[in-house]
Design a protein around this motif. Structure first.
Motif, PDB file in Angstrom:
ATOM      1  N   ALA A   1       3.664 -11.964  16.357  1.00  0.00           N
ATOM      2  CA  ALA A   1       3.325 -12.428  14.830  1.00  0.00           C
ATOM      3  C   ALA A   1       4.647 -12.981  13.819  1.00  0.00           C
ATOM      4  O   ALA A   1       4.106 -13.948  13.626  1.00  0.00           O
ATOM      5  N   LEU A   2       5.787 -12.440  14.443  1.00  0.00           N
ATOM      6  CA  LEU A   2       6.629 -13.236  13.519  1.00  0.00           C
ATOM      7  C   LEU A   2       6.839 -14.523  14.580  1.00  0.00           C
ATOM      8  O   LEU A   2       7.310 -15.248  13.951  1.00  0.00           O
ATOM      9  N   LEU A   3       6.927 -14.729  15.962  1.00  0.00           N
ATOM     10  CA  LEU A   3       7.207 -16.461  16.851  1.00  0.00           C
ATOM     11  C   LEU A   3       5.873 -17.297  16.059  1.00  0.00           C
ATOM     12  O   LEU A   3       6.453 -17.948  16.145  1.00  0.00           O
TER      13      LEU A   3
ATOM     14  N   LEU B   1      10.813  -1.347  24.821  1.00  0.00           N
ATOM     15  CA  LEU B   1       9.268  -1.547  23.883  1.00  0.00           C
ATOM     16  C   LEU B   1       8.906  -0.217  23.871  1.00  0.00           C
ATOM     17  O   LEU B   1       8.274   1.118  22.639  1.00  0.00           O
ATOM     18  N   GLU B   2       9.124   1.127  24.331  1.00  0.00           N
ATOM     19  CA  GLU B   2       9.003   2.249  24.774  1.00  0.00           C
ATOM     20  C   GLU B   2       9.398   3.212  23.553  1.00  0.00           C
ATOM     21  O   GLU B   2       9.032   4.161  23.269  1.00  0.00           O
ATOM     22  N   THR B   3      11.179   2.333  23.117  1.00  0.00           N
ATOM     23  CA  THR B   3      11.429   3.061  22.468  1.00  0.00           C
ATOM     24  C   THR B   3      11.387   2.139  21.346  1.00  0.00           C
ATOM     25  O   THR B   3      12.136   2.925  20.011  1.00  0.00           O
ATOM     26  N   PHE B   4      10.999   1.981  21.096  1.00  0.00           N
ATOM     27  CA  PHE B   4      10.808   0.858  19.532  1.00  0.00           C
ATOM     28  C   PHE B   4      10.552   1.685  18.642  1.00  0.00           C
ATOM     29  O   PHE B   4       9.203   2.666  18.649  1.00  0.00           O
ATOM     30  N   GLY B   5      11.747   1.658  16.927  1.00  0.00           N
ATOM     31  CA  GLY B   5      11.225   2.439  16.279  1.00  0.00           C
ATOM     32  C   GLY B   5      11.794   4.010  16.007  1.00  0.00           C
ATOM     33  O   GLY B   5      11.636   4.371  14.657  1.00  0.00           O
ATOM     34  N   ASP B   6      12.343   3.773  17.419  1.00  0.00           N
ATOM     35  CA  ASP B   6      12.616   5.933  17.230  1.00  0.00           C
ATOM     36  C   ASP B   6      13.806   6.137  16.030  1.00  0.00           C
ATOM     37  O   ASP B   6      13.860   6.869  15.692  1.00  0.00           O
ATOM     38  N   ASP B   7      14.316   5.358  15.693  1.00  0.00           N
ATOM     39  CA  ASP B   7      15.709   5.570  14.999  1.00  0.00           C
ATOM     40  C   ASP B   7      14.873   4.930  13.564  1.00  0.00           C
ATOM     41  O   ASP B   7      15.873   6.016  12.169  1.00  0.00           O
ATOM     42  N   TYR B   8      13.776   4.935  12.712  1.00  0.00           N
ATOM     43  CA  TYR B   8      13.149   4.769  12.118  1.00  0.00           C
ATOM     44  C   TYR B   8      12.368   6.216  11.494  1.00  0.00           C
ATOM     45  O   TYR B   8      11.578   6.027  11.779  1.00  0.00           O
ATOM     46  N   PRO B   9      13.255   6.956  10.465  1.00  0.00           N
ATOM     47  CA  PRO B   9      12.637   8.133  10.354  1.00  0.00           C
ATOM     48  C   PRO B   9      10.978   7.487   9.732  1.00  0.00           C
ATOM     49  O   PRO B   9       9.870   9.063  10.213  1.00  0.00           O
ATOM     50  N   VAL B  10      11.027   6.648   8.979  1.00  0.00           N
ATOM     51  CA  VAL B  10       8.824   6.943   8.110  1.00  0.00           C
ATOM     52  C   VAL B  10       8.397   6.837   9.698  1.00  0.00           C
ATOM     53  O   VAL B  10       7.270   7.359   9.254  1.00  0.00           O
ATOM     54  N   VAL B  11       8.323   5.700  10.996  1.00  0.00           N
ATOM     55  CA  VAL B  11       7.755   5.233  11.159  1.00  0.00           C
ATOM     56  C   VAL B  11       7.753   5.841  12.274  1.00  0.00           C
ATOM     57  O   VAL B  11       6.726   6.141  13.463  1.00  0.00           O
ATOM     58  N   GLY B  12       8.871   6.292  13.123  1.00  0.00           N
ATOM     59  CA  GLY B  12       9.141   6.877  14.214  1.00  0.00           C
ATOM     60  C   GLY B  12       8.071   7.565  15.106  1.00  0.00           C
ATOM     61  O   GLY B  12       7.616   7.595  16.037  1.00  0.00           O
TER      62      GLY B  12
ATOM     63  N   PRO C   1       4.990  -3.560  19.137  1.00  0.00           N
ATOM     64  CA  PRO C   1       6.370  -3.887  19.260  1.00  0.00           C
ATOM     65  C   PRO C   1       5.663  -5.446  20.010  1.00  0.00           C
ATOM     66  O   PRO C   1       5.923  -6.769  19.338  1.00  0.00           O
ATOM     67  N   VAL C   2       5.172  -6.007  20.446  1.00  0.00           N
ATOM     68  CA  VAL C   2       4.680  -7.130  21.413  1.00  0.00           C
ATOM     69  C   VAL C   2       4.100  -7.883  20.374  1.00  0.00           C
ATOM     70  O   VAL C   2       3.959  -8.871  20.519  1.00  0.00           O
ATOM     71  N   ALA C   3       2.921  -7.020  19.755  1.00  0.00           N
ATOM     72  CA  ALA C   3       2.410  -7.587  18.666  1.00  0.00           C
ATOM     73  C   ALA C   3       2.838  -8.304  17.327  1.00  0.00           C
ATOM     74  O   ALA C   3       2.779  -9.160  16.722  1.00  0.00           O
ATOM     75  N   LEU C   4       4.550  -7.525  17.427  1.00  0.00           N
ATOM     76  CA  LEU C   4       4.927  -7.761  15.599  1.00  0.00           C
ATOM     77  C   LEU C   4       5.520  -9.440  16.686  1.00  0.00           C
ATOM     78  O   LEU C   4       5.646  -9.857  15.449  1.00  0.00           O
TER      79      LEU C   4
END
Length: 269
Positions: free
Chosen positions: A122-124, A90-101, A116-119
């Motif tokens: 939402a998906l569920l 959860l803490e490293t979620f999105g690090d690989d995405y240059p736009v939002v990282g 990421p928990v909220a996302l």
């Protein structure tokens, strides 16, 4: 003559390859709980080891070593490390995405975990809404993933084909006769098919009440090497590994739990 003693002697001599070959011969020709237990100890594959231990316990439910080993394997995952891995993810979620990282990395730790928990929620929610819409608009599709399909054998040692067929029908499965193309003592063979797809999810061999079902194990193990073979009362069920359970409860009710995972298409066609 190949026995478990000769297999263990080969292991003590360091000849693991020979030991495995002899053990495979024993399992093919005269399977027993000790052989399956030893096979579980020798395989490096965790899934296969668990499947072998389950086969050992089906042949001998009192096999304490197999029971202990299966329990140990089931409890190997440490809950503390699992929580740590989840938090780290959860803490490293999105690090690989240059736009939002960079934006995520600049957030406070609690907010970083909350995103990421909220996302996920939402998906569920969207997924449940879609499933609800689909199930509400169609009455022909069975969306259940597993079903207990047979309840029979009240104080008897045999179940009839009619009882089996009726119990399967109650759980949206059908019974279709197939040819007896193996050298077995069985009197009849049937595909268990999921409704409405008609995909075979298991094979049932019916026997006379006085038949000795273990005599057919070698032929069945050779014909279905990647499937579970379970015997109770006067029937043997052949199903995908780890999918089902076939057991007698309190000596009065025979239950069969199926997973709608299809059989290997090459099996018994």
């Amino acid at each position: 003559m190949t026995t478990l003693t000769t297999v263990k002697r080969a292991l003590r001599d360091g000849d693991t390859s020979k030991a495995k070959q002899m053990l495979a011969r024993i399992i093919k020709e005269k399977p027993n709980a000790d052989a399956w237990y030893l096979a579980a100890k020798l395989t490096p594959d965790d899934d296969k080891a668990s499947a072998y231990l389950k086969r050992a316990l089906r042949m001998n439910p009192q096999h304490q070593a197999a029971r202990d080993m299966l329990a140990q394997r089931s409890g190997m995952a440490d809950q503390g490390s699992l929580v740590e891995r989840i938090v780290t993810g959860l803490e490293t979620f999105g690090d690989d995405y240059p736009v939002v990282g960079p934006y995520l990395q600049a957030m406070p730790r609690q907010l970083r975990i909350a995103v990421p928990v909220a996302l996920l929620f939402a998906l569920l929610s969207i997924g449940l809404l879609i499933v609800g819409t689909l199930t509400g608009s169609s009455t022909d599709v069975d969306t259940t993933s597993q079903a207990v399909v047979l309840e029979a054998l009240p104080e008897r040692d045999a179940v009839t084909t009619d009882e089996l067929s009726a119990a399967l029908a109650d759980a949206n499965y059908s019974l279709t006769p197939v040819p007896l193309d193996l050298p077995l003592a069985a009197t009849e063979a049937y595909h268990i098919q999921a409704v409405p797809t008609a995909a075979p999810v298991g094979i049932v061999y019916m026997y006379s009440p006085d038949a000795h079902l273990p005599d057919d194990y070698p032929a069945l193990l050779e014909a279905y090497p990647d499937h579970d073979i379970m015997a109770e009362a006067n029937l043997i069920a052949v199903v995908p590994l780890d999918a089902p359970q076939l057991e007698v409860i309190d000596d009065t009710i025979l239950t069969l739990t199926l997973d709608p995972q299809p059989l290997n298409p090459e099996v018994n066609q």
